[in-house]
Design a protein around this motif. Structure first.
Motif, PDB file in Angstrom:
ATOM      1  N   GLY A 253       0.809  -1.214   0.000  1.00 61.38           N
ATOM      2  CA  GLY A 253       0.000   0.000   0.000  1.00 61.38           C
ATOM      3  C   GLY A 253       0.842   1.263   0.000  1.00 61.38           C
ATOM      4  N   LEU A 342      -8.258   0.215   3.498  1.00 54.11           N
ATOM      5  CA  LEU A 342      -8.723   0.957   2.326  1.00 54.11           C
ATOM      6  C   LEU A 342     -10.169   0.611   1.989  1.00 54.11           C
ATOM      7  CD1 LEU A 342      -5.703   0.497  -0.124  1.00 54.11           C
ATOM      8  CD2 LEU A 342      -6.135   2.386   1.467  1.00 54.11           C
ATOM      9  N   VAL A 349     -10.975   6.197  -3.620  1.00 53.48           N
ATOM     10  CA  VAL A 349     -10.274   5.406  -2.603  1.00 53.48           C
ATOM     11  C   VAL A 349      -9.962   6.278  -1.385  1.00 53.48           C
ATOM     12  CG1 VAL A 349      -8.162   4.120  -2.083  1.00 53.48           C
ATOM     13  CG2 VAL A 349      -9.267   3.873  -4.329  1.00 53.48           C
ATOM     14  N   GLY A 351      -8.446   5.858   2.858  1.00 52.85           N
ATOM     15  CA  GLY A 351      -7.840   4.974   3.843  1.00 52.85           C
ATOM     16  C   GLY A 351      -8.190   5.462   5.217  1.00 52.85           C
ATOM     17  N   SER A 354      -6.679   8.702   5.778  1.00 60.00           N
ATOM     18  CA  SER A 354      -7.022   9.862   4.935  1.00 60.00           C
ATOM     19  C   SER A 354      -7.561  10.988   5.800  1.00 60.00           C
ATOM     20  CB  SER A 354      -8.111   9.502   3.919  1.00 60.00           C
ATOM     21  OG  SER A 354      -7.693   8.495   3.054  1.00 60.00           O
ATOM     22  N   LYS A 357     -11.307  11.668   4.973  1.00 65.12           N
ATOM     23  CA  LYS A 357     -12.203  10.511   4.809  1.00 65.12           C
ATOM     24  C   LYS A 357     -13.623  10.868   5.255  1.00 65.12           C
ATOM     25  CE  LYS A 357     -11.137   8.275   9.244  1.00 65.12           C
ATOM     26  NZ  LYS A 357      -9.878   8.605   9.895  1.00 65.12           N
ATOM     27  N   CYS A 368      -4.566  -4.567  -3.609  1.00 68.76           N
ATOM     28  CA  CYS A 368      -3.659  -3.618  -4.240  1.00 68.76           C
ATOM     29  C   CYS A 368      -2.326  -4.320  -4.508  1.00 68.76           C
ATOM     30  CB  CYS A 368      -3.463  -2.379  -3.365  1.00 68.76           C
ATOM     31  SG  CYS A 368      -2.718  -2.714  -1.770  1.00 68.76           S
ATOM     32  N   ARG A 401      -2.038   3.830  -0.773  1.00 65.14           N
ATOM     33  CA  ARG A 401      -2.702   4.149   0.502  1.00 65.14           C
ATOM     34  C   ARG A 401      -2.584   5.644   0.818  1.00 65.14           C
ATOM     35  NH1 ARG A 401      -0.153   0.735   3.648  1.00 65.14           N
ATOM     36  NH2 ARG A 401       1.093   2.219   4.812  1.00 65.14           N
TER      37      ARG A 401
END
Lengths: 415, 132
Positions: A253, A342, A349, A351, A354, A357, A368, A401
């Motif tokens: 990732g 993920l 996408v 994670g 993130s 998110k 992945c 990622r």
């Protein structure tokens, strides 16, 4: 497995209930009873501790070492300061990967320059044999240090907070320690960096997870107490021991290759690791290195290694998986792992790391990894990976990622 | 890895040498043994058949996946899929945490005689001991 190498910590791993497995001639912990998924997630949320004592450490001693190593590896290390580390590839005359390595310049001057190369498990002797036969290589003293050293990786956003409680004189050790820098010596008797219990270490701000962290080289006879001290100090941050399965799902990732899987007996070019090559603005190279001519020749014809992300956690077999565009076979799967941090929300996408998110993000994981294909597919291209069991859609991506922490300034990591 | 004497091996199910279990009496549920879940490690995905799908002894009907591996689910009996454990799609790790309970995989419509060739807990334990 009777002849497999074991790290000093082997009895600790088995007493923790680890599932052990063979890896490059070593009997290593694959996961602990908590399981590889929780280990992966612990590294993203706090920290995880890996025994990576199977890795090789080559000490080079001689005159004019910087020049020699700069010709022997892909990365331009001519300006790499002592205290900084560089990721590089050792190529053969075909431009094929002998191994990837981190180069550590340690000392230059009388009586001899000292550099170290950290290489992959089982590759120490092949790399030494390769370097020895290069011009000037036989004048250099090559020493395999791995038998004397243990190595632990403490990885995750909390790793700095943990590490600074265990290092003596943390203010000076962690002052100016950016990503890919180190303090200390591989000859630990020379190392001025010590833990609070007096253990001499080399502390490297590197790792194989994409997350903030350290690789800690230490004497074998201190391995067990230091492992225990790291876990104890890490407890408030959810630190758990992690095995090679989590290491593999984290590194994929993070878009990091596994030697002899994602990089190997084909030209090291047209891949996601151009930072390991000394590119000039015009696509040529700024310096000479072994394998250079073969790489330049291959650039127009070699396959492209590209990162991908799928649409759910299902995988195909890494050894037989093919890549299809429509019905046309265009390449092979190199790595395919499930990163359980993920998920896709309306196709995009995210994670667990993130920053942006969506609220309530609860990922179910995505496959992945890397494919090697005959043409340079643009980011966003959807193709299939296929084995005997199934075909799965995957998307070619520029990165995997989101929200990785490896490059965090320590100021942020300690707050 | 769990030691043999740490494995949970209930006596109200029958085992196949491929490490699946089937309830010893109706309703016939199927799952994988504690040994199998421990050997596979944390599951990331369980691919289930459709309700109504035919099961043939010795044939693959689904997969169990960890971060790295894909392992086939091989049917230990002949029959038909009567129900599937829907909660595994969100929580595949139920197979790890409760392999004989919440981690059941499918329920099967089948003749009780399909159980005859399967092993009881003692015979399955003996088989694991011989493997070790």
């Amino acid at each position: 497995m009777a002849t497999a190498n074991k790290t000093v910590l082997y009895p600790v791993h088995t007493s923790l209930g680890a599932t052990m497995g063979g890896f490059c001639g070593w009997d290593m912990s694959l996961w602990y009873p908590t399981g590889a998924v929780k280990e992966h997630l612990a590294v993203l949320s706090g920290a995880g501790l890996f025994d990576t004592s199977h890795m090789g450490v080559i000490l080079a001693e001689g005159q004019g070492l910087r020049l020699f190593i700069n010709r022997a590896v892909t990365k331009d290390i001519s300006d790499l300061k002592i205290g900084r580390a560089g990721y590089a590839i050792v190529l053969d005359e075909n431009g094929y990967t002998v191994d990837d390595t981190i180069v550590y310049p340690l000392y230059e001057g009388a009586p001899a320059d000292r550099f170290a190369l950290v290489v992959n498990a089982g590759n120490t002797q092949p790399v030494i044999a390769h370097l020895k036969q290069l011009p000037g290589g036989s004048d250099i003293k090559w020493t395999d240090l791995a038998g004397e050293l243990s190595k632990f990786d403490l990885q995750g956003p909390a790793s700095f907070k943990i590490m600074k409680t265990l290092v003596a004189n943390p203010e000076s050790v962690f002052d100016s320690l950016p990503y890919f820098s180190f303090k200390g010596e591989f000859d630990l008797s020379l190392s001025k960096v010590k833990l609070t219990d007096g253990t001499p270490i080399l502390l490297s701000r590197t790792g194989y997870t994409g997350e903030l962290g350290f690789e800690i080289f230490l004497p074998n006879d201190r391995a067990v107490p230091v492992w225990e001290a790291l876990l104890e100090a890490g407890k408030p941050f959810g630190t758990i021991p992690c095995g090679l399965a989590a290491r593999d799902s984290l590194r994929a990732g993070a878009v990091l290759p596994l030697s002899h899987k994602d990089i190997g007996a084909w030209p090291f070019i047209n891949n996601p690791w151009p930072f390991a090559l000394p590119y000039a603005a015009d696509g040529t190279f700024t310096k000479d290195f072994h394998g250079k001519d073969a790489l330049l020749k291959a650039a127009g014809t070699a396959d492209y290694t590209l990162p991908f992300i799928g649409f759910d956690p299902r995988k195909v077999d890494e050894h037989s998986g093919k890549v299809l565009q429509g019905d046309r076979e265009i390449g092979i799967v190199l790595s395919a792992v499930a990163d359980m941090s993920l998920g896709r929300v309306e196709g995009q996408v995210f994670g667990l790391g993130s920053p942006e998110k969506p609220a309530g993000f609860n990922p179910k994981g995505l496959v992945c990894g890397f494919v090697k294909v005959a043409e340079n597919l643009p980011v966003g291209t959807v193709v299939s990976i296929k084995d005997d069991r199934r075909a799965l859609k995957i998307e070619i991506v520029g990165d995997i990622r989101p929200g990785r922490t490896a490059r965090w300034p320590l100021k942020k990591a300690g707050a | 890895m769990k030691e043999l004497n740490e494995l949970i091996l209930p006596t109200n199910v029958k085992y196949h040498a491929d490490h699946e279990w089937v309830s010893a009496a109706a309703p016939f549920k199927l799952g994988i043994s504690d040994y199998a879940q421990d050997a596979l490690g944390a599951l990331t995905y369980v691919e289930l058949p459709e309700v109504g799908a035919k099961l043939t002894l010795g044939e693959e009907f689904g997969t169990l996946e960890s971060t790295k591996s894909v392992s086939p689910l091989i049917s230990p009996v002949n029959g038909t899929v009567k129900a599937i454990n829907e909660s595994l799609s969100d929580n595949p790790d139920l197979v790890n945490s409760d392999p004989y309970g919440e981690g059941w995989i499918i329920e099967i419509e089948m003749e009780a005689s399909e159980l005859a060739p399967l092993l009881d807990a003692a015979a399955y334990k003996a088989l694991l001991e011989n493997q070790a």
